[in-house]
Write a protein that holds these residues in place. Structure first.
Motif, mmCIF file in Angstrom:
data_model
loop_
_atom_site.group_PDB
_atom_site.id
_atom_site.type_symbol
_atom_site.label_atom_id
_atom_site.label_comp_id
_atom_site.label_asym_id
_atom_site.label_seq_id
_atom_site.Cartn_x
_atom_site.Cartn_y
_atom_site.Cartn_z
ATOM 1 N N HIS A 284 0.815 -1.209 0.000
ATOM 2 C CA HIS A 284 0.000 0.000 0.000
ATOM 3 C C HIS A 284 0.851 1.263 0.000
ATOM 4 O O HIS A 284 0.340 2.362 -0.269
ATOM 5 C CB HIS A 284 -0.911 0.014 1.227
ATOM 6 C CG HIS A 284 -0.213 0.443 2.479
ATOM 7 N ND1 HIS A 284 0.694 -0.366 3.141
ATOM 8 C CD2 HIS A 284 -0.262 1.608 3.183
ATOM 9 C CE1 HIS A 284 1.154 0.269 4.197
ATOM 10 N NE2 HIS A 284 0.592 1.464 4.247
ATOM 11 N N ALA A 285 2.149 1.143 0.297
ATOM 12 C CA ALA A 285 3.008 2.317 0.411
ATOM 13 C C ALA A 285 4.381 2.023 -0.176
ATOM 14 O O ALA A 285 4.801 0.872 -0.309
ATOM 15 C CB ALA A 285 3.142 2.732 1.880
ATOM 16 N N TYR A 286 5.071 3.116 -0.556
ATOM 17 C CA TYR A 286 6.453 3.002 -0.998
ATOM 18 C C TYR A 286 7.362 2.842 0.207
ATOM 19 O O TYR A 286 7.063 3.331 1.302
ATOM 20 C CB TYR A 286 6.883 4.261 -1.750
ATOM 21 C CG TYR A 286 6.173 4.489 -3.061
ATOM 22 C CD1 TYR A 286 6.461 3.699 -4.170
ATOM 23 C CD2 TYR A 286 5.245 5.503 -3.187
ATOM 24 C CE1 TYR A 286 5.823 3.910 -5.384
ATOM 25 C CE2 TYR A 286 4.604 5.727 -4.392
ATOM 26 C CZ TYR A 286 4.890 4.928 -5.485
ATOM 27 O OH TYR A 286 4.257 5.137 -6.671
ATOM 28 N N SER A 287 8.471 2.182 -0.009
ATOM 29 C CA SER A 287 9.500 2.144 1.034
ATOM 30 C C SER A 287 10.261 3.463 1.003
ATOM 31 O O SER A 287 10.223 4.206 0.018
ATOM 32 C CB SER A 287 10.461 0.979 0.788
ATOM 33 O OG SER A 287 11.214 1.212 -0.400
ATOM 34 N N ILE A 288 10.952 3.771 2.069
ATOM 35 C CA ILE A 288 11.710 5.012 2.132
ATOM 36 C C ILE A 288 12.798 5.043 1.073
ATOM 37 O O ILE A 288 13.110 6.097 0.494
ATOM 38 C CB ILE A 288 12.301 5.229 3.547
ATOM 39 C CG1 ILE A 288 12.875 6.637 3.676
ATOM 40 C CG2 ILE A 288 13.323 4.151 3.867
ATOM 41 C CD1 ILE A 288 11.841 7.725 3.600
ATOM 42 N N ASP A 289 13.376 3.871 0.757
ATOM 43 C CA ASP A 289 14.407 3.799 -0.285
ATOM 44 C C ASP A 289 13.812 4.121 -1.652
ATOM 45 O O ASP A 289 14.459 4.789 -2.471
ATOM 46 C CB ASP A 289 15.042 2.406 -0.298
ATOM 47 C CG ASP A 289 15.874 2.141 0.959
ATOM 48 O OD1 ASP A 289 16.345 3.135 1.565
ATOM 49 O OD2 ASP A 289 16.042 0.960 1.315
ATOM 50 N N GLU A 290 12.597 3.638 -1.895
ATOM 51 C CA GLU A 290 11.954 3.933 -3.178
ATOM 52 C C GLU A 290 11.664 5.422 -3.318
ATOM 53 O O GLU A 290 11.865 6.012 -4.389
ATOM 54 C CB GLU A 290 10.656 3.128 -3.296
ATOM 55 C CG GLU A 290 10.863 1.639 -3.498
ATOM 56 C CD GLU A 290 9.556 0.868 -3.465
ATOM 57 O OE1 GLU A 290 9.426 -0.094 -4.252
ATOM 58 O OE2 GLU A 290 8.676 1.219 -2.657
ATOM 59 N N LEU A 291 11.217 6.055 -2.255
ATOM 60 C CA LEU A 291 10.936 7.486 -2.309
ATOM 61 C C LEU A 291 12.210 8.293 -2.516
ATOM 62 O O LEU A 291 12.231 9.243 -3.305
ATOM 63 C CB LEU A 291 10.229 7.927 -1.030
ATOM 64 C CG LEU A 291 8.787 7.451 -0.861
ATOM 65 C CD1 LEU A 291 8.263 7.845 0.510
ATOM 66 C CD2 LEU A 291 7.894 8.032 -1.949
ATOM 67 N N TYR A 292 13.287 7.909 -1.833
ATOM 68 C CA TYR A 292 14.551 8.606 -2.013
ATOM 69 C C TYR A 292 15.066 8.417 -3.436
ATOM 70 O O TYR A 292 15.628 9.345 -4.033
ATOM 71 C CB TYR A 292 15.588 8.101 -1.009
ATOM 72 C CG TYR A 292 15.624 8.905 0.270
ATOM 73 C CD1 TYR A 292 16.230 10.158 0.309
ATOM 74 C CD2 TYR A 292 15.033 8.410 1.429
ATOM 75 C CE1 TYR A 292 16.246 10.901 1.479
ATOM 76 C CE2 TYR A 292 15.047 9.151 2.607
ATOM 77 C CZ TYR A 292 15.649 10.394 2.624
ATOM 78 O OH TYR A 292 15.653 11.126 3.789
ATOM 79 N N ALA A 293 14.868 7.229 -3.988
ATOM 80 C CA ALA A 293 15.327 6.979 -5.351
ATOM 81 C C ALA A 293 14.555 7.826 -6.355
ATOM 82 O O ALA A 293 15.131 8.400 -7.287
ATOM 83 C CB ALA A 293 15.169 5.490 -5.683
ATOM 84 N N MET A 294 13.251 7.943 -6.171
ATOM 85 C CA MET A 294 12.440 8.716 -7.107
ATOM 86 C C MET A 294 12.736 10.203 -7.023
ATOM 87 O O MET A 294 12.914 10.885 -8.025
ATOM 88 C CB MET A 294 10.955 8.447 -6.841
ATOM 89 C CG MET A 294 10.505 7.078 -7.294
ATOM 90 S SD MET A 294 8.730 6.823 -7.103
ATOM 91 C CE MET A 294 8.574 6.717 -5.352
ATOM 92 N N PHE A 295 12.826 10.716 -5.814
ATOM 93 C CA PHE A 295 13.016 12.159 -5.674
ATOM 94 C C PHE A 295 14.478 12.557 -5.771
ATOM 95 O O PHE A 295 14.779 13.714 -6.062
ATOM 96 C CB PHE A 295 12.410 12.651 -4.355
ATOM 97 C CG PHE A 295 10.915 12.748 -4.430
ATOM 98 C CD1 PHE A 295 10.311 13.886 -4.916
ATOM 99 C CD2 PHE A 295 10.117 11.682 -4.052
ATOM 100 C CE1 PHE A 295 8.939 13.974 -5.012
ATOM 101 C CE2 PHE A 295 8.739 11.760 -4.140
ATOM 102 C CZ PHE A 295 8.147 12.907 -4.623
#
Length: 305
Positions: free
Chosen positions: A177-188
């Protein structure tokens, strides 16, 4: 939400986790769409509907087999005020507009009035429901959302969204249901927002630059077309009553009652006119009788010439 739309760009929503450390804003667009918290009508990019997001089951802090502790619905205060003032399941658009304007003006820092666009929508709801607005229907809830988009949820059509927590969502879709913190850091970290919002990033949030302020109220500083833009984009002219059987019956009874009241008033007026005619007739006959007689005790022929 600096513009009062009750919405925030999805890119800014996710970026807050990276830039500000707000770990809770990490839900995927698929999950937000699934629970009805995503507005995709703006061509500049999807936006999170704030009151819908607040009331998703994922935000309930304590859950058990028997109960859940969730955020209070701030819109219920306005609804309670309406019900207390109107004391009926439906009312005319004019009455509702007066009560809502009174409520919002009292809760705002300046005296404001309902925008022309929202007044028009309220009249449209009445046209669909025999001249009155049902208070416990989807169209009125939708109207309240655009009147107070920061507190009142947008009511999606039945069976188009699902109120499911993250565990049920995972079981049904096999997706997180949510992104992991690593995924968010990778995207942004690459300057691109999630869900294909390439090149938006945090500073690329177009919500603050291209979306006109709406809210339910208009003042001298507001654009005349601001409320019409968002309202027309998401407005669904389909009614769904809380009690479709008895609710519609009450509307039919209201129309029948109006007809019966009109007939009753006509009958009362006829009775009044008939009574007045009878009184007038008796008065005229009395005058004629007196005019054919002289002083008391003498016939007309016995009077001296």
């Amino acid at each position: 939400d600096g513009k009062g739309t009750g919405r925030i760009a999805l890119s800014e929503f996710h970026a807050s986790t990276v830039r500000k450390g707000w770990w809770q804003f990490s839900e995927t667009a698929d999950y937000l769409r699934h629970v009805g918290a995503l507005d995709e009508t703006n061509p500049s990019g999807p936006r999170v509907i704030i009151p819908n997001y607040i009331h998703t089951p994922h935000n309930c802090i304590v859950t058990s087999k028997y109960y859940a502790v969730c955020c209070a619905d701030a819109c219920e205060n306005m609804m309670a005020h309406l019900e207390g003032k109107i004391r009926a399941p439906h009312a005319s658009p004019e009455v509702i507009a007066d009560v809502v304007s009174e409520w919002l003006s009292a809760s705002a820092s300046s005296n404001r009035t309902l925008s022309a666009a929202l007044s028009s929508k309220l009249n449209e709801i009445a046209e669909q429901n025999g001249g009155v607005v049902p208070l416990h229907g989807r169209l009125f809830a939708q109207w309240l959302h655009f009147v107070n988009p920061r507190e009142c949820q947008y009511p999606h059509l039945s069976n188009t969204t699902s109120y499911e927590d993250k565990h049920e969502y995972r079981r049904k879709t096999d997706n997180a249901h949510a992104y992991s913190i690593d995924e968010l850091y990778a995207m942004f970290g690459e300057g691109a927002g999630p869900e294909g919002e390439a090149g938006t990033g945090v500073s690329g949030s177009s919500d603050s630059s291209t979306v006109a302020p709406v809210g339910g109220m208009s003042s001298e500083d507001d654009s005349a077309d601001s409320s019409a833009s968002l309202c027309s984009a998401m407005w669904e002219p389909l009614e769904e009553l809380v009690d479709p059987v008895h609710g519609q019956a009450k509307l039919d009874q209201h129309r029948q009652g109006s007809f019966m009241r009109t007939c009753f008033r006509a009958l009362v007026m006829l009775a009044v006119v008939a009574s007045m005619c009878a009184i007038l007739k008796d008065s005229v006959l009395g005058i004629l009788t007196v005019s054919n007689k002289g002083p008391k005790g003498f016939a007309q022929a016995d009077l001296p010439s």
